[in-house]
Write a protein that holds these residues in place. Structure first.
Motif, PDB file in Angstrom:
ATOM      1  N   LEU A  48      -4.908   9.274   2.455  1.00  0.00           N
ATOM      2  CA  LEU A  48      -5.377   8.474   1.337  1.00  0.00           C
ATOM      3  C   LEU A  48      -4.502   7.232   1.235  1.00  0.00           C
ATOM      4  O   LEU A  48      -3.274   7.331   1.089  1.00  0.00           O
ATOM      5  CB  LEU A  48      -5.302   9.268   0.034  1.00  0.00           C
ATOM      6  CG  LEU A  48      -5.728   8.510  -1.234  1.00  0.00           C
ATOM      7  CD1 LEU A  48      -7.214   8.185  -1.185  1.00  0.00           C
ATOM      8  CD2 LEU A  48      -5.392   9.320  -2.488  1.00  0.00           C
ATOM      9  N   ILE A  86      -3.723   3.768  -0.858  1.00  0.00           N
ATOM     10  CA  ILE A  86      -3.921   3.141  -2.164  1.00  0.00           C
ATOM     11  C   ILE A  86      -3.392   1.715  -2.093  1.00  0.00           C
ATOM     12  O   ILE A  86      -2.200   1.497  -1.818  1.00  0.00           O
ATOM     13  CB  ILE A  86      -3.194   3.917  -3.276  1.00  0.00           C
ATOM     14  CG1 ILE A  86      -3.558   5.404  -3.223  1.00  0.00           C
ATOM     15  CG2 ILE A  86      -3.527   3.339  -4.654  1.00  0.00           C
ATOM     16  CD1 ILE A  86      -2.728   6.272  -4.146  1.00  0.00           C
ATOM     17  N   ARG A 108      -8.805   2.462  -3.318  1.00  0.00           N
ATOM     18  CA  ARG A 108      -8.437   3.644  -2.546  1.00  0.00           C
ATOM     19  C   ARG A 108      -9.420   3.859  -1.407  1.00  0.00           C
ATOM     20  O   ARG A 108     -10.633   3.714  -1.576  1.00  0.00           O
ATOM     21  CB  ARG A 108      -8.384   4.892  -3.445  1.00  0.00           C
ATOM     22  CG  ARG A 108      -7.381   4.792  -4.597  1.00  0.00           C
ATOM     23  CD  ARG A 108      -7.354   6.111  -5.359  1.00  0.00           C
ATOM     24  NE  ARG A 108      -6.391   6.091  -6.462  1.00  0.00           N
ATOM     25  CZ  ARG A 108      -6.731   6.063  -7.747  1.00  0.00           C
ATOM     26  NH1 ARG A 108      -8.007   6.044  -8.100  1.00  0.00           N
ATOM     27  NH2 ARG A 108      -5.813   6.063  -8.691  1.00  0.00           N
ATOM     28  N   GLU A 122       0.833  -1.196   0.000  1.00  0.00           N
ATOM     29  CA  GLU A 122       0.000   0.000   0.000  1.00  0.00           C
ATOM     30  C   GLU A 122       0.873   1.254   0.000  1.00  0.00           C
ATOM     31  O   GLU A 122       1.991   1.249   0.503  1.00  0.00           O
ATOM     32  CB  GLU A 122      -0.902   0.015   1.237  1.00  0.00           C
ATOM     33  CG  GLU A 122      -1.963  -1.068   1.239  1.00  0.00           C
ATOM     34  CD  GLU A 122      -2.849  -0.974   2.467  1.00  0.00           C
ATOM     35  OE1 GLU A 122      -3.981  -1.476   2.391  1.00  0.00           O
ATOM     36  OE2 GLU A 122      -2.427  -0.407   3.500  1.00  0.00           O
ATOM     37  N   ASP A 162      -2.050   4.890 -11.049  1.00  0.00           N
ATOM     38  CA  ASP A 162      -1.866   5.631  -9.798  1.00  0.00           C
ATOM     39  C   ASP A 162      -0.820   6.737  -9.880  1.00  0.00           C
ATOM     40  O   ASP A 162      -0.720   7.557  -8.964  1.00  0.00           O
ATOM     41  CB  ASP A 162      -1.501   4.664  -8.673  1.00  0.00           C
ATOM     42  CG  ASP A 162      -2.629   3.687  -8.372  1.00  0.00           C
ATOM     43  OD1 ASP A 162      -3.796   4.096  -8.476  1.00  0.00           O
ATOM     44  OD2 ASP A 162      -2.346   2.519  -8.055  1.00  0.00           O
TER      45      ASP A 162
END
Length: 364
Positions: A87, A89, A80, A48, A97
């Motif tokens: 944030l 991802i 997300r 992540e 991304d």
């Protein structure tokens, strides 16, 4: 039991005063932490990535994120999610991304936008597998062996293996490996240079390393190269934008017989400060902590007994905007005039834009 009308009126006034006092304690968001640029190794693609965003405010702020100027719909995005204002991802995608992210913090009082943060992926692909043609030169001639760097993202470093690992080419006044192109330069070939050469490339972020197919260097049998004046093969651009505080590196190397000597000078004739370093027999000029005084013209001179050649370029100074005056919270009566001023230093001179609740104001 019915309350007297005077008591009802008094309770109504108290309620309104309480609302006013409560609303007076409200304030819009202010940043505690804004997102920073991220460079993620491609081999961490299953992990992540977290872009940080945190603001204080009353009532507590909520958050929205945008990618390349378009708000991200987290309700429709399975990869997300928000954690507080951050944030996160997951299942990172090298193509979807990458880009410029920005966080918005907002509450009932107003909204603010964070600085923009770039998300990039660092990678280093493999060399294409193919046989490289042999390079044939006369003794005394100069030669350039091309690395042919594969596609990549992130800072790279270069070295060359001579014949077999771990024997690397040792740089001196006669041999130079450019950290800009990866190419190997031999100013004047000697019989001891005959052999196989392999370019090795390393990504400083991923720590990945790849190497090319070998290139054979062989000597021709039709005579020895005569003496000739320097020919500058490694040069720096005519104009090099250089940021304040960065380390600026200029390369210069020449082929020639006899082996050329490299010297540097400033176009204005001012001597170099003590912080300036010369490396690899003067083939590299390094200026740490670049400042405005370091800007200007630079010249590299390659010289041997047969002549001399000069390469020149200019270092341009730039600095990101920095605030020297900002606005402060202000309370005014209706119809009063508001005057806010903000000023910033920077090179080139900064331009300004004003935003209200994250939306740019237009002049009227």
């Amino acid at each position: 039991m019915t309350l007297p009308w005077k008591l009802l009126l008094l309770l109504s006034i108290i309620d309104r005063l309480t609302d006013c006092l409560d609303s007076a304690s409200y304030h819009g968001p202010r940043w505690r932490m804004e997102p920073a640029d991220l460079f993620i190794p491609i081999d961490s693609i299953e992990e992540e990535a977290t872009l940080t965003c945190d603001a204080k405010g009353t009532p507590p702020p909520q958050y929205r994120w945008s990618l390349n100027g378009t708000f991200i719909n987290l309700g429709l995005d399975r990869r997300r999610r928000l954690s507080g204002g951050n944030l996160i991802i997951g299942n990172l995608d090298r193509y979807q991304d990458v880009g410029m992210y920005q966080c918005m913090a907002y509450n009932t009082v107003g909204a603010i936008l964070s600085r923009r943060a770039r998300l990039q992926f660092a990678y280093l692909d493999h060399f294409k597998v193919h046989t490289r043609s042999a390079v044939s030169v006369r003794e005394g001639q100069g030669v350039v062996l091309l690395c042919g760097t594969p596609t990549s993202s992130g800072d790279l470093t270069y070295a060359w293996v001579f014949n077999e690992y771990p024997y690397f080419v040792q740089q001196d006044n006669r041999r130079f490996v450019s950290q800009q192109t990866g190419n190997l330069y031999i100013a004047k070939v000697e019989p001891s240079d005959v052999g196989n050469y392999t370019c090795v490339v390393m990504n400083s972020i991923t720590k990945g390393k790849v190497q090319s197919s070998p290139t054979s260097l062989i000597l021709r049998t039709d005579g020895v190269m005569g003496e000739y004046e320097p020919k500058i093969e490694v040069n720096f651009p005519d104009n090099v934008p250089s940021s304040k505080g960065s380390t600026v590196t200029l390369e210069c190397f020449a082929l020639g017989n006899p082996v050329p000597e490299i010297t540097w000078r400033r176009a204005n004739g001012v001597p170099f400060p003590s912080k300036v370093k010369m490396k690899y027999s003067n083939a590299v000029l390094e200026i740490p902590s670049f400042q405005q005084d370091d800007m200007g013209g630079y010249e590299c001179v390659a010289e041997n007994k047969m002549g001399r050649n000069t390469a020149a370029g200019r270092l341009a100074f730039y600095a990101k905007p920095q605030w020297i005056q900002t606005m402060k919270d202000t309370a005014l009566a209706i119809e009063e005039r508001l005057h806010w001023e903000c000023r910033a230093n920077g090179k080139p001179k900064p331009s300004y834009a004003w935003l209200k609740n994250g939306q740019q104001l237009q002049s009227e």
